[in-house]
Design a protein around this motif. Structure first.
Motif, PDB file in Angstrom:
ATOM      1  N   ALA A 256       0.832  -1.210   0.000  1.00  0.00           N
ATOM      2  CA  ALA A 256       0.000   0.000   0.000  1.00  0.00           C
ATOM      3  C   ALA A 256       0.861   1.252   0.000  1.00  0.00           C
ATOM      4  O   ALA A 256       0.591   2.212  -0.741  1.00  0.00           O
ATOM      5  N   TYR A 257       1.903   1.266   0.829  1.00  0.00           N
ATOM      6  CA  TYR A 257       2.820   2.407   0.843  1.00  0.00           C
ATOM      7  C   TYR A 257       3.460   2.607  -0.525  1.00  0.00           C
ATOM      8  O   TYR A 257       3.611   3.737  -0.996  1.00  0.00           O
ATOM      9  N   ASP A 258       3.853   1.512  -1.177  1.00  0.00           N
ATOM     10  CA  ASP A 258       4.482   1.610  -2.495  1.00  0.00           C
ATOM     11  C   ASP A 258       3.543   2.256  -3.512  1.00  0.00           C
ATOM     12  O   ASP A 258       3.955   3.119  -4.305  1.00  0.00           O
ATOM     13  N   TYR A 259       2.280   1.838  -3.497  1.00  0.00           N
ATOM     14  CA  TYR A 259       1.317   2.399  -4.451  1.00  0.00           C
ATOM     15  C   TYR A 259       1.021   3.870  -4.150  1.00  0.00           C
ATOM     16  O   TYR A 259       0.805   4.667  -5.066  1.00  0.00           O
ATOM     17  N   ALA A 260       1.000   4.242  -2.877  1.00  0.00           N
ATOM     18  CA  ALA A 260       0.623   5.609  -2.488  1.00  0.00           C
ATOM     19  C   ALA A 260       1.772   6.596  -2.607  1.00  0.00           C
ATOM     20  O   ALA A 260       1.537   7.809  -2.655  1.00  0.00           O
ATOM     21  N   ARG A 261       2.998   6.090  -2.679  1.00  0.00           N
ATOM     22  CA  ARG A 261       4.162   6.974  -2.611  1.00  0.00           C
ATOM     23  C   ARG A 261       4.152   8.028  -3.708  1.00  0.00           C
ATOM     24  O   ARG A 261       4.512   9.186  -3.475  1.00  0.00           O
ATOM     25  N   GLY A 262       3.744   7.662  -4.902  1.00  0.00           N
ATOM     26  CA  GLY A 262       3.768   8.603  -6.011  1.00  0.00           C
ATOM     27  C   GLY A 262       2.830   9.791  -5.840  1.00  0.00           C
ATOM     28  O   GLY A 262       3.024  10.831  -6.483  1.00  0.00           O
ATOM     29  N   TYR A 263       1.825   9.663  -4.990  1.00  0.00           N
ATOM     30  CA  TYR A 263       0.869  10.749  -4.778  1.00  0.00           C
ATOM     31  C   TYR A 263       1.411  11.835  -3.851  1.00  0.00           C
ATOM     32  O   TYR A 263       0.911  12.951  -3.836  1.00  0.00           O
ATOM     33  N   ARG A 264       2.393  11.461  -3.029  1.00  0.00           N
ATOM     34  CA  ARG A 264       2.975  12.399  -2.056  1.00  0.00           C
ATOM     35  C   ARG A 264       1.871  13.081  -1.237  1.00  0.00           C
ATOM     36  O   ARG A 264       1.865  14.293  -1.033  1.00  0.00           O
ATOM     37  N   SER A 265       0.939  12.278  -0.792  1.00  0.00           N
ATOM     38  CA  SER A 265      -0.232  12.788  -0.079  1.00  0.00           C
ATOM     39  C   SER A 265      -0.110  12.495   1.414  1.00  0.00           C
ATOM     40  O   SER A 265      -0.102  11.335   1.823  1.00  0.00           O
ATOM     41  N   PRO A 266      -0.036  13.525   2.262  1.00  0.00           N
ATOM     42  CA  PRO A 266      -0.017  13.296   3.707  1.00  0.00           C
ATOM     43  C   PRO A 266      -1.248  12.548   4.199  1.00  0.00           C
ATOM     44  O   PRO A 266      -1.172  11.753   5.127  1.00  0.00           O
ATOM     45  N   MET A 267      -2.409  12.805   3.567  1.00  0.00           N
ATOM     46  CA  MET A 267      -3.630  12.134   3.998  1.00  0.00           C
ATOM     47  C   MET A 267      -3.549  10.628   3.742  1.00  0.00           C
ATOM     48  O   MET A 267      -3.918   9.822   4.601  1.00  0.00           O
ATOM     49  N   MET A 268      -3.069  10.248   2.565  1.00  0.00           N
ATOM     50  CA  MET A 268      -2.923   8.821   2.271  1.00  0.00           C
ATOM     51  C   MET A 268      -1.946   8.161   3.238  1.00  0.00           C
ATOM     52  O   MET A 268      -2.214   7.085   3.777  1.00  0.00           O
ATOM     53  N   ALA A 269      -0.800   8.822   3.446  1.00  0.00           N
ATOM     54  CA  ALA A 269       0.218   8.260   4.342  1.00  0.00           C
ATOM     55  C   ALA A 269      -0.328   8.101   5.760  1.00  0.00           C
ATOM     56  O   ALA A 269      -0.076   7.093   6.423  1.00  0.00           O
ATOM     57  N   ALA A 270      -1.097   9.092   6.221  1.00  0.00           N
ATOM     58  CA  ALA A 270      -1.668   9.016   7.561  1.00  0.00           C
ATOM     59  C   ALA A 270      -2.712   7.911   7.651  1.00  0.00           C
ATOM     60  O   ALA A 270      -2.801   7.198   8.661  1.00  0.00           O
ATOM     61  N   PHE A 271      -3.507   7.745   6.599  1.00  0.00           N
ATOM     62  CA  PHE A 271      -4.534   6.695   6.579  1.00  0.00           C
ATOM     63  C   PHE A 271      -3.884   5.316   6.676  1.00  0.00           C
ATOM     64  O   PHE A 271      -4.298   4.471   7.478  1.00  0.00           O
ATOM     65  N   ILE A 272      -2.846   5.097   5.846  1.00  0.00           N
ATOM     66  CA  ILE A 272      -2.164   3.806   5.873  1.00  0.00           C
ATOM     67  C   ILE A 272      -1.462   3.608   7.221  1.00  0.00           C
ATOM     68  O   ILE A 272      -1.504   2.533   7.816  1.00  0.00           O
ATOM     69  N   GLY A 273      -0.824   4.684   7.711  1.00  0.00           N
ATOM     70  CA  GLY A 273      -0.114   4.596   8.981  1.00  0.00           C
ATOM     71  C   GLY A 273      -1.037   4.267  10.142  1.00  0.00           C
ATOM     72  O   GLY A 273      -0.683   3.469  11.020  1.00  0.00           O
ATOM     73  N   ALA A 274      -2.221   4.861  10.153  1.00  0.00           N
ATOM     74  CA  ALA A 274      -3.175   4.581  11.228  1.00  0.00           C
ATOM     75  C   ALA A 274      -3.636   3.128  11.186  1.00  0.00           C
ATOM     76  O   ALA A 274      -3.750   2.468  12.231  1.00  0.00           O
TER      77      ALA A 274
END
Length: 218
Positions: free
Chosen positions: A168-186
């Motif tokens: 999931a992190y790999d797929y989201a990395r290209g977006y550089r989105s704090p919201m996505m990173a926080a969602f996955i992190g939570a």
């Protein structure tokens, strides 16, 4: 989000002067802003309007995008039967499985998960990932991987769950989105708590508290 609403209101004022496709895009963006702000009733109303406009011009991607967020709204309201009904109706209308259908498979998987049909939920998510991967729809892939990780953990498969979070992190990395990173992190922090990794979960929570406030994209 406030700036987004300002510009979408300006776009709405001009919608009678643009092409039908642009009117759908305006309605879709307006609905998404309400969704991000947590105003689910307003988002639902706006997505119903966006769906109606998309149906008028037979724009399948925007139709399915609206269906996805309407299903998400039903999930938030606990209306599992409504999600199931929408999923079955839409799937029946598309005998050929096009890539954007993978989005609607995610709320359906959540319904199966909440009904404790874990194997069916996993199968649905893997099918969604396969379909989205063929169409290269990464904004579906990262969310599907997060959801799959939670299902795998519920089935006691923690090693596979950890790998799914990493994907999931790999797929989201290209977006550089704090919201996505926080969602996955939570979601990953919940995984840590459930698997007894208290120190790692506490470390994530501390890092999250120290983050600078950010928008949807940075």
């Amino acid at each position: 989000l406030v700036a987004g609403l300002h510009w979408i209101n300006r776009a709405n004022a001009l919608r009678d002067c643009v092409e039908p496709l642009d009117r759908v895009r305006i309605a879709n963006t307006h609905a998404f802003l309400h969704y991000l702000m947590g105003d689910v009733p307003a988002a639902r109303h706006a997505y119903e309007y966006a769906l109606e406009l998309a149906q008028q011009i037979h724009h399948h991607y925007l139709m399915l995008d609206a269906h996805f967020y309407l299903a998400q709204s039903d999930l938030l309201a606990g209306e599992l039967g409504a999600v199931q009904d929408r999923y079955e109706a839409v799937m029946a209308a598309y005998p050929t499985r096009i890539g954007p259908l993978s989005a609607l498979m995610l709320p359906q998987a959540q319904v199966l998960y909440q009904r404790n049909r874990l194997l069916d939920a996993e199968t649905t998510l893997r099918d969604a990932i396969t379909l989205a991967h063929k169409a290269n729809i990464t904004d579906i892939l990262w969310l599907a991987c997060v959801t799959l990780a939670e299902v795998l953990l519920s089935r006691g498969r923690s090693v596979e769950a950890a790998a799914s979070f990493s994907q999931a992190y790999d797929y989201a990395r290209g977006y550089r989105s704090p919201m996505m990173a926080a969602f996955i992190g939570a979601a990953e922090a919940r995984f840590m708590l459930r698997s007894g990794q208290m120190d790692r979960a506490a470390e994530w929570a501390l890092q999250y508290e120290q983050m600078e406030p950010g928008g949807y994209h940075q």
